[in-house]
Design a protein around this motif. Sequence first.
Motif, mmCIF file in Angstrom:
data_model
loop_
_atom_site.group_PDB
_atom_site.id
_atom_site.type_symbol
_atom_site.label_atom_id
_atom_site.label_comp_id
_atom_site.label_asym_id
_atom_site.label_seq_id
_atom_site.Cartn_x
_atom_site.Cartn_y
_atom_site.Cartn_z
ATOM 1 N N ILE A 4 5.059 -6.799 -5.099
ATOM 2 C CA ILE A 4 4.575 -5.543 -4.518
ATOM 3 C C ILE A 4 3.636 -5.845 -3.354
ATOM 4 O O ILE A 4 3.696 -5.198 -2.294
ATOM 5 C CB ILE A 4 3.843 -4.698 -5.573
ATOM 6 C CG1 ILE A 4 4.770 -4.352 -6.736
ATOM 7 C CG2 ILE A 4 3.300 -3.414 -4.939
ATOM 8 C CD1 ILE A 4 4.041 -3.706 -7.902
ATOM 9 N N ALA A 5 2.754 -6.814 -3.548
ATOM 10 C CA ALA A 5 1.828 -7.191 -2.469
ATOM 11 C C ALA A 5 2.602 -7.648 -1.239
ATOM 12 O O ALA A 5 2.207 -7.345 -0.100
ATOM 13 C CB ALA A 5 0.892 -8.296 -2.955
ATOM 14 N N ASP A 6 3.701 -8.375 -1.450
ATOM 15 C CA ASP A 6 4.544 -8.770 -0.315
ATOM 16 C C ASP A 6 5.030 -7.540 0.446
ATOM 17 O O ASP A 6 5.027 -7.508 1.687
ATOM 18 C CB ASP A 6 5.755 -9.566 -0.810
ATOM 19 C CG ASP A 6 5.426 -11.014 -1.124
ATOM 20 O OD1 ASP A 6 4.292 -11.450 -0.871
ATOM 21 O OD2 ASP A 6 6.330 -11.720 -1.628
ATOM 22 N N GLY A 7 5.486 -6.529 -0.295
ATOM 23 C CA GLY A 7 5.996 -5.329 0.365
ATOM 24 C C GLY A 7 4.917 -4.571 1.109
ATOM 25 O O GLY A 7 5.135 -4.079 2.227
ATOM 26 N N ILE A 8 3.744 -4.453 0.502
ATOM 27 C CA ILE A 8 2.621 -3.802 1.181
ATOM 28 C C ILE A 8 2.277 -4.552 2.463
ATOM 29 O O ILE A 8 2.060 -3.951 3.525
ATOM 30 C CB ILE A 8 1.406 -3.741 0.233
ATOM 31 C CG1 ILE A 8 1.669 -2.750 -0.901
ATOM 32 C CG2 ILE A 8 0.131 -3.373 0.996
ATOM 33 C CD1 ILE A 8 0.638 -2.781 -2.008
ATOM 34 N N ALA A 9 2.248 -5.874 2.363
ATOM 35 C CA ALA A 9 1.910 -6.700 3.527
ATOM 36 C C ALA A 9 2.989 -6.612 4.601
ATOM 37 O O ALA A 9 2.685 -6.625 5.812
ATOM 38 C CB ALA A 9 1.709 -8.145 3.099
ATOM 39 N N LEU A 10 4.260 -6.535 4.179
ATOM 40 C CA LEU A 10 5.335 -6.406 5.165
ATOM 41 C C LEU A 10 5.185 -5.107 5.941
ATOM 42 O O LEU A 10 5.344 -5.081 7.176
ATOM 43 C CB LEU A 10 6.697 -6.471 4.477
ATOM 44 C CG LEU A 10 7.912 -6.246 5.394
ATOM 45 C CD1 LEU A 10 7.956 -7.291 6.514
ATOM 46 C CD2 LEU A 10 9.210 -6.268 4.579
ATOM 47 N N ALA A 11 4.878 -4.014 5.247
ATOM 48 C CA ALA A 11 4.660 -2.741 5.935
ATOM 49 C C ALA A 11 3.501 -2.857 6.921
ATOM 50 O O ALA A 11 3.578 -2.370 8.059
ATOM 51 C CB ALA A 11 4.392 -1.635 4.919
ATOM 52 N N ASN A 12 2.411 -3.495 6.498
ATOM 53 C CA ASN A 12 1.276 -3.694 7.409
ATOM 54 C C ASN A 12 1.696 -4.487 8.644
ATOM 55 O O ASN A 12 1.307 -4.168 9.779
ATOM 56 C CB ASN A 12 0.156 -4.441 6.686
ATOM 57 C CG ASN A 12 -0.594 -3.564 5.700
ATOM 58 O OD1 ASN A 12 -0.611 -2.337 5.827
ATOM 59 N ND2 ASN A 12 -1.216 -4.174 4.705
ATOM 60 N N LYS A 13 2.491 -5.515 8.416
ATOM 61 C CA LYS A 13 2.904 -6.379 9.528
ATOM 62 C C LYS A 13 3.844 -5.645 10.479
ATOM 63 O O LYS A 13 3.693 -5.745 11.708
ATOM 64 C CB LYS A 13 3.577 -7.630 8.986
ATOM 65 C CG LYS A 13 3.969 -8.619 10.071
ATOM 66 C CD LYS A 13 4.542 -9.904 9.488
ATOM 67 C CE LYS A 13 4.935 -10.863 10.604
ATOM 68 N NZ LYS A 13 5.514 -12.128 10.073
ATOM 69 N N LEU A 14 4.798 -4.895 9.930
ATOM 70 C CA LEU A 14 5.754 -4.185 10.781
ATOM 71 C C LEU A 14 5.060 -3.116 11.619
ATOM 72 O O LEU A 14 5.444 -2.871 12.764
ATOM 73 C CB LEU A 14 6.853 -3.554 9.925
ATOM 74 C CG LEU A 14 7.790 -4.533 9.213
ATOM 75 C CD1 LEU A 14 8.812 -3.779 8.370
ATOM 76 C CD2 LEU A 14 8.496 -5.440 10.206
ATOM 77 N N ARG A 15 4.040 -2.498 11.046
ATOM 78 C CA ARG A 15 3.306 -1.458 11.787
ATOM 79 C C ARG A 15 2.192 -2.043 12.651
ATOM 80 O O ARG A 15 1.513 -1.299 13.347
ATOM 81 C CB ARG A 15 2.716 -0.448 10.795
ATOM 82 C CG ARG A 15 3.736 0.413 10.077
ATOM 83 C CD ARG A 15 3.065 1.602 9.405
ATOM 84 N NE ARG A 15 2.099 1.171 8.411
ATOM 85 C CZ ARG A 15 2.239 1.343 7.085
ATOM 86 N NH1 ARG A 15 3.325 1.917 6.615
ATOM 87 N NH2 ARG A 15 1.310 0.927 6.252
ATOM 88 N N LYS A 16 2.014 -3.362 12.549
ATOM 89 C CA LYS A 16 0.935 -4.030 13.288
ATOM 90 C C LYS A 16 -0.415 -3.401 12.964
ATOM 91 O O LYS A 16 -1.247 -3.149 13.842
ATOM 92 C CB LYS A 16 1.211 -4.014 14.803
ATOM 93 C CG LYS A 16 2.472 -4.760 15.201
ATOM 94 C CD LYS A 16 2.701 -4.712 16.703
ATOM 95 C CE LYS A 16 3.854 -5.608 17.130
ATOM 96 N NZ LYS A 16 5.140 -5.295 16.477
ATOM 97 N N ASP A 17 -0.642 -3.158 11.668
ATOM 98 C CA ASP A 17 -1.874 -2.516 11.217
ATOM 99 C C ASP A 17 -3.088 -3.437 11.243
ATOM 100 O O ASP A 17 -4.222 -2.968 11.133
ATOM 101 C CB ASP A 17 -1.707 -1.997 9.783
ATOM 102 C CG ASP A 17 -0.857 -0.745 9.717
ATOM 103 O OD1 ASP A 17 -0.656 -0.118 10.767
ATOM 104 O OD2 ASP A 17 -0.402 -0.402 8.611
#
Length: 657
Positions: free
Chosen positions: A126-139
């Motif tokens: 789950i943490a991987d998925g949260i981090a992927l979303a952060n990375k894709l959005r450049k958060d």
Amino acid sequence: MLYNRASLTNEELIKLYKQMLLPRLIEEKMLILLRQGKISKWFSGIGQEAISVGVTSALTHDEYILPMHRNLGVFTTREIPLYRLFSQWQGKANGFTKGRDRSFHFGTQEYKIVGMISHLGPQLGIADGIALANKLRKDKKACAVFTGDGGTSEGDFHEALNVASVWNLPVLFCVENNGYGLSTPTSEQYNCEHIADRGIGYGMESHIIDGNNILEVYTKVSELAESIRENPRPILLEFKTFRMRGHEEASGTKYVPDQLMEEWAVKDPIDNYRNFLIEEKILTPEEDEKFKDEFKNTIQEHLNATFEEAPITSSIENELNDVYKISSPTTIAPNSTTQNIRLIDAISEGLRQSMERYDDLVVMGQDVAEYGGVFKITEGFIEAFGKDRVRNTPICESAIVSLAYGLVVNGMKAVMEMQFADFVSTGFNPIVNLLAKSHYRWNQEADVVIRMPCGAGVGAGPFHSQTNEAWFTKTPGLKVIYPAFPYDAKGLLTAAINDLNPVLFFEHKGLYRSTYQEVPTDYYTLPLGKASLLKEGNEVTIISFGAAVHWALETLEQVSVSADLIDLRSLQPLDTETIYNSVKKTGKVIILQEDSLFGSVSSDISSLIMENCFEYLDAPVKRVASIETPIPFAGNLEKEYLPKNRFKEELLQLIAY
């Protein structure tokens, strides 16, 4: 213990102390309540407070954190009102799960916390998925996830670390090495010197941190969190610490040598830090006592409010209504322009048009990118949508299911392709224990679609031919869709992606290139949970789905039988209205499926008909299915296995009853 205050102010040093002191005092109170029988269970984190507090303090309040049983300091540092925590632990309404889960098995979007499930491993994905979303959005956001030394032996740990490393995901993997997985010492859990050494194998930066030193934890994690915000990558952190109580209170600590307990007792993170603050004249004993008194009064005040709170009540209707997220997306009608395409083309087109509709939709699976998937459904998607949104995954089904859920938790959408439906067994746990229970447990939607290429008839043998839908129709919280025609496949896939619940979307491989139909060219949706009445008659009701629908159609071409033929399309939810109306009209029912018989979908449909339409039946409900063996490879054996050639005889026997 040596403390380096670095550039921290006195106010910051005192704040860290108070943030550790509060969970310690809460725990001490909980142990009293446990002995008094006022709470039922407790997982103590006494001795490990510096890790929870230090890591949480190093993150911003809008960065996700995924704690475990012994991380009370995460919840208190995020300033969750104590009465809500206490209500959660007592299963009352002011908690976070409506009394449906206990202790720390909860999440809250308000405080950016994602709670654990007892299977431990999925939260790493789950943490991987949260981090992927952060990375894709450049958060430019970090994410931290906890596990224990015992949890590092699970396959999910290795899968999640590998994916995070390959994809450079900004995750802090925090391992609390407290020496024991329940009663099993680390010497019997792994054979490397340090858990941090495992980072080497994944090409991952790793660090060993004194988990009892609050300043070392806080300053080091702060530095690393800031680093991965700017330079996204995963980091493995091993916190050396010790658990001073049992795994949970009932298990005790008799298995721990007395000498070891004594050695770690003198390393208590709070006692040592308090002494440091007093020696440095940052804290006085009088101030310390004042802090304790204030916290104890606050704890008791919130406990009193919780004790006065009435026991939670609910109804069967409320419980059933919360299994699924209510999802009423706008139905998009099909356009009039059509093209004659195959089932595989319809699925590809539905997925492509959904990708165009949702720019936050990510498609993942083995070989789905440049190769286009083993069935070429995502061929050309890389050129259209880029590698960020069309992602090849390592062979790690469990981690990718959990990762897809993490994307959803962090506000994105996900479609995962199981290369073959058979392979879902290696991702079974997060599907049935994480996705399925998410909304019921803590009101978090889990709109993940898992595409499931399935079925026999192509000579693929026991590991690539199963139609295993019954594994999932049994699990409340999952939706199971199984189209037989291109038109349905496209409209149901788009609807599944719109739906706010987890959907397993079965696609029969034998129909991919053999079944053609006129399909609308534009984006459209079809309602989930609605069967299709393909033929109407008055002698018998034939109920089927998937490839078996086509077998039934072929048979009806060969015999003179007036039949209602129902293509279920959706197995969960099930269109019982259409089934019952037909049965009441014809009086006879035969259910044809590809799966073997015992414990299958047909078993439940038969039971439902017997319970709800018994007085209308003129014959026993008949079921026709594959034989009770794994699926063989050789063509002649596969034909004997499947019910296709037996259906005609069974149908005529029923008509003659």
